[in-house]
Design a protein around this motif. Structure first.
Motif, PDB file in Angstrom:
ATOM      1  N   ALA A 144      42.952  37.063  17.736  1.00 58.87           N
ATOM      2  CA  ALA A 144      44.159  37.965  17.658  1.00 58.87           C
ATOM      3  C   ALA A 144      45.238  37.867  16.729  1.00 58.87           C
ATOM      4  N   THR A 145      45.368  36.777  16.213  1.00 55.67           N
ATOM      5  CA  THR A 145      46.488  36.766  15.428  1.00 55.67           C
ATOM      6  C   THR A 145      45.966  36.627  14.060  1.00 55.67           C
ATOM      7  N   PHE A 146      44.761  36.286  13.814  1.00 59.95           N
ATOM      8  CA  PHE A 146      44.190  36.109  12.490  1.00 59.95           C
ATOM      9  C   PHE A 146      43.019  37.033  12.096  1.00 59.95           C
ATOM     10  N   CYS A 147      42.883  38.176  13.134  1.00 60.25           N
ATOM     11  CA  CYS A 147      41.599  39.156  13.123  1.00 60.25           C
ATOM     12  C   CYS A 147      41.517  39.707  11.615  1.00 60.25           C
ATOM     13  N   TYR A 148      42.300  40.027  10.985  1.00 59.88           N
ATOM     14  CA  TYR A 148      42.073  40.736   9.720  1.00 59.88           C
ATOM     15  C   TYR A 148      41.602  39.693   8.710  1.00 59.88           C
ATOM     16  N   VAL A 149      41.643  38.333   8.659  1.00 56.31           N
ATOM     17  CA  VAL A 149      40.788  37.440   7.800  1.00 56.31           C
ATOM     18  C   VAL A 149      39.391  37.539   8.189  1.00 56.31           C
ATOM     19  N   GLY A 163      40.889  44.662  19.009  1.00 58.58           N
ATOM     20  CA  GLY A 163      41.298  44.741  20.037  1.00 58.58           C
ATOM     21  C   GLY A 163      41.896  43.589  21.086  1.00 58.58           C
ATOM     22  N   THR A 164      41.490  42.524  20.440  1.00 61.52           N
ATOM     23  CA  THR A 164      42.193  41.249  21.141  1.00 61.52           C
ATOM     24  C   THR A 164      43.756  41.256  20.948  1.00 61.52           C
ATOM     25  N   ARG A 165      44.052  41.837  20.029  1.00 65.04           N
ATOM     26  CA  ARG A 165      45.705  41.667  19.726  1.00 65.04           C
ATOM     27  C   ARG A 165      46.218  42.351  20.950  1.00 65.04           C
ATOM     28  N   VAL A 166      45.881  43.567  21.321  1.00 66.07           N
ATOM     29  CA  VAL A 166      46.623  44.515  22.235  1.00 66.07           C
ATOM     30  C   VAL A 166      46.410  43.637  23.494  1.00 66.07           C
ATOM     31  N   THR A 167      45.246  43.157  23.914  1.00 65.70           N
ATOM     32  CA  THR A 167      45.058  42.377  25.041  1.00 65.70           C
ATOM     33  C   THR A 167      45.956  41.326  25.094  1.00 65.70           C
ATOM     34  N   MET A 168      46.058  40.361  24.223  1.00 64.95           N
ATOM     35  CA  MET A 168      46.888  39.206  24.148  1.00 64.95           C
ATOM     36  C   MET A 168      48.419  39.291  24.097  1.00 64.95           C
ATOM     37  N   LEU A 169      48.877  40.647  23.327  1.00 68.23           N
ATOM     38  CA  LEU A 169      50.331  40.987  23.326  1.00 68.23           C
ATOM     39  C   LEU A 169      50.905  41.541  24.482  1.00 68.23           C
ATOM     40  N   VAL A 170      49.850  42.401  25.258  1.00 71.68           N
ATOM     41  CA  VAL A 170      50.105  43.105  26.391  1.00 71.68           C
ATOM     42  C   VAL A 170      50.541  41.716  27.482  1.00 71.68           C
ATOM     43  N   GLY A 171      49.432  40.971  27.690  1.00 74.37           N
ATOM     44  CA  GLY A 171      49.405  39.708  28.392  1.00 74.37           C
ATOM     45  C   GLY A 171      50.893  38.882  28.317  1.00 74.37           C
ATOM     46  N   VAL A 172      51.156  38.482  27.087  1.00 72.53           N
ATOM     47  CA  VAL A 172      52.108  37.603  26.832  1.00 72.53           C
ATOM     48  C   VAL A 172      53.491  38.313  27.204  1.00 72.53           C
ATOM     49  N   ILE A 173      53.652  39.420  26.656  1.00 71.90           N
ATOM     50  CA  ILE A 173      54.796  39.975  26.785  1.00 71.90           C
ATOM     51  C   ILE A 173      55.121  40.552  28.024  1.00 71.90           C
ATOM     52  N   SER A 174      54.155  41.077  28.766  1.00 74.35           N
ATOM     53  CA  SER A 174      54.350  41.488  30.288  1.00 74.35           C
ATOM     54  C   SER A 174      54.717  40.076  31.057  1.00 74.35           C
ATOM     55  N   VAL A 175      54.120  39.290  30.755  1.00 76.32           N
ATOM     56  CA  VAL A 175      54.519  37.645  31.752  1.00 76.32           C
ATOM     57  C   VAL A 175      55.798  37.528  31.481  1.00 76.32           C
ATOM     58  N   PHE A 184      50.482  38.635   0.754  1.00 75.85           N
ATOM     59  CA  PHE A 184      49.515  37.736   1.628  1.00 75.85           C
ATOM     60  C   PHE A 184      49.862  38.155   2.993  1.00 75.85           C
ATOM     61  N   VAL A 185      51.299  38.073   3.315  1.00 74.59           N
ATOM     62  CA  VAL A 185      51.600  38.035   4.942  1.00 74.59           C
ATOM     63  C   VAL A 185      51.024  39.328   5.477  1.00 74.59           C
ATOM     64  N   SER A 186      51.166  40.503   4.820  1.00 73.79           N
ATOM     65  CA  SER A 186      50.856  41.770   5.212  1.00 73.79           C
ATOM     66  C   SER A 186      49.114  41.841   5.377  1.00 73.79           C
ATOM     67  N   LYS A 187      48.441  41.238   4.297  1.00 76.99           N
ATOM     68  CA  LYS A 187      47.025  41.112   4.383  1.00 76.99           C
ATOM     69  C   LYS A 187      46.648  40.491   5.475  1.00 76.99           C
ATOM     70  N   VAL A 188      47.216  39.437   6.030  1.00 74.71           N
ATOM     71  CA  VAL A 188      46.710  38.557   7.062  1.00 74.71           C
ATOM     72  C   VAL A 188      46.956  39.372   8.548  1.00 74.71           C
ATOM     73  N   PHE A 189      48.007  39.875   8.563  1.00 74.38           N
ATOM     74  CA  PHE A 189      48.900  40.232   9.766  1.00 74.38           C
ATOM     75  C   PHE A 189      48.562  41.669  10.042  1.00 74.38           C
ATOM     76  N   LEU A 190      48.508  42.679   8.953  1.00 78.28           N
ATOM     77  CA  LEU A 190      48.659  43.984   9.040  1.00 78.28           C
ATOM     78  C   LEU A 190      47.285  44.649   8.579  1.00 78.28           C
ATOM     79  N   GLY A 191      46.613  44.092   7.614  1.00 77.61           N
ATOM     80  CA  GLY A 191      45.483  44.636   6.854  1.00 77.61           C
ATOM     81  C   GLY A 191      45.561  45.280   5.587  1.00 77.61           C
ATOM     82  N   VAL A 192      44.812  45.794   5.203  1.00 76.93           N
ATOM     83  CA  VAL A 192      44.738  46.425   3.617  1.00 76.93           C
ATOM     84  C   VAL A 192      44.862  47.770   3.831  1.00 76.93           C
ATOM     85  N   PRO A 193      45.630  48.855   3.391  1.00 79.74           N
ATOM     86  CA  PRO A 193      45.630  50.039   3.582  1.00 79.74           C
ATOM     87  C   PRO A 193      44.565  50.697   2.815  1.00 79.74           C
ATOM     88  N   ALA A 194      44.050  51.704   3.363  1.00 83.41           N
ATOM     89  CA  ALA A 194      42.891  52.263   2.908  1.00 83.41           C
ATOM     90  C   ALA A 194      42.905  53.384   1.757  1.00 83.41           C
TER      91      ALA A 194
END
Length: 405
Positions: free
Chosen positions: A36-41, A197-209, A82-92
């Motif tokens: 979830a953290t490094f999916c764009y890599v 999709g793992t990002r939303v799953t883990m984010l919702v889990g962590v923040i909701s908890v 670099f940080v944007s590429k790793v965590f936000l992806g590359v604009p199309a």
């Protein structure tokens, strides 16, 4: 002697390690968190939300591969850090066009577009300079002395040999794309969207908890510290919240606050605080009967200090177990909201949203995996969290009995 001097947490960890299912579940959750953290890599489609649409290759099976022409186009190229590429992806900013064949004609490359039926006669023509470079559309491309003279979108003036650019295109801009899990009805890479999709799953889990813990601790603390009418009123609220089905309450909150990430976090978190509040309240009421608590009162120690120093640490284990159970529940609830189209925005890939988008293919031969894979992902994460929760309950069982529903 070492065993006698072991702290309670070390003893619990030693017992937890003996539970193989719990260890497997813990490693699986850690792996999912890293994905979830490094999916764009990892993913092939590194555009934001893995949302590159390519309709000519829609609904292709797993293992599908095709040659694509990479065209830079006329848009201004934004180079993210670099940080944007790793965590936000590359604009199309570019284009990937699936092709079945190509040929060069002077300063152009002519491609025959791909068709799954194999009989496409549609041809597209691109200037080779427009393929390799992002060029300002208002500036003309001038041919002279076997080369092309042009101005890029960044304002740089360049001149390149036609033969050199043709070799560059064949070596770098005609790429072979393979889709491990095929494509969906919009031609998007299923493998990329499944991992994103793992990002939303883990984010919702962590923040909701976290939200449920904050609310639960606060309510439980008030009910346990301030007795009498305040405790009875809070206990009434807890019983009312407990009597309403969590999923139904989440739907109501989602409709009131609307769709989106934050609304989903709030809706799920505000429905999972009840067991935390019950445990905190019960722990305070039980602990206040102890003699050392009465002695602390006589010494003039405040109730808040007593709570955080003498009541909270022993009650950490049952709250941790409830937090893991809430994590699993939040994933299931969020997936259900996305399936009902009242969760996060549809442009964001979520496992529940993927099931909703592809539910019509569940009975279609060769396409049922589009629904089965995200559903299987939800099941695996929920099972892993269940194994971890059961392992924690067993590990702390010798110290205190915890009942978690």
């Amino acid at each position: 002697m070492k065993t006698r001097n072991e702290s309670g947490s070390k003893k619990a960890w030693r017992r937890f390690r003996k539970n193989r299912l719990a260890i497997i579940g813990l490693f699986f959750i850690i792996l999912i968190s890293l994905v979830a953290t490094f999916c764009y890599v990892i993913i092939p489609d590194r555009t934001p939300e893995a949302g590159r649409i390519c309709l000519p290759i829609s609904n292709e099976p797993p293992g599908f591969h095709v040659t694509m022409l990479h065209v830079m186009g006329n848009k201004t190229i934004l180079i993210p850090d670099f940080v944007s590429k790793v965590f936000l992806g590359v604009p199309a900013n570019d284009i990937y066009l699936p092709i079945s064949s190509y040929r060069f004609e002077g300063t152009d490359i002519v491609v025959k577009e791909f068709s799954s039926a194999g009989d496409s006669s549609l041809e597209s023509r691109f200037n080779i300079a427009n393929v390799v470079y992002s060029i300002r559309p208002e500036k003309k491309i001038i041919e002279r002395n076997g080369g092309l003279f042009f101005e890029t979108s960044s304002g740089e003036v360049a001149e390149e040999s036609i033969n050199d650019m043709q070799k560059i295109i064949e070596g770098q801009y005609l790429v072979e794309k393979k889709f491990i899990l095929g494509t969906d009805r919009f031609g998007r890479d299923v493998f990329s969207r499944l991992l994103t999709g793992t990002r939303v799953t883990m984010l919702v889990g962590v923040i909701s908890v976290l939200i449920s813990l904050i609310i639960g601790f606060f309510v439980g603390f008030l009910a346990g510290i301030f007795r009498g009418k305040i405790d009875q009123f809070i206990l009434w609220i807890i019983n009312v919240a407990w009597s309403v089905p969590a999923f139904l309450l989440v739907i109501v909150i989602s409709i009131v606050f609307g769709k989106g990430f934050i609304q989903t976090f709030i809706a799920v978190g505000c429905t999972l605080w009840v067991p935390v509040a019950q445990i905190v309240r019960a722990k305070i009421l039980n602990t206040y009967e102890k003699e050392y608590i009465s002695s602390a009162h006589e010494l003039g120690i405040s109730k808040v200090t007593i709570f955080f120093r003498h009541i909270l640490p022993p009650g950490f284990a049952p709250v941790l177990i409830v937090a893991v159970a809430n994590f699993s529940a939040s994933i299931l609830i969020e997936s259900g909201l996305d399936f009902l189209s009242i969760g996060v925005q549809s442009v964001v890939p979520t496992w529940g949203g993927m099931i909703k988008e592809n539910f019509g293919y569940i009975m279609t031969s060769g396409s049922a995996y589009l629904t089965i894979l995200p559903g299987l992902a939800i099941i695996l994460v929920s099972m892993a969290l269940t194994f971890v929760g059961n392992g924690l309950r067993t590990a702390f069982d010798s110290q205190q009995q915890v009942s978690v529903q």
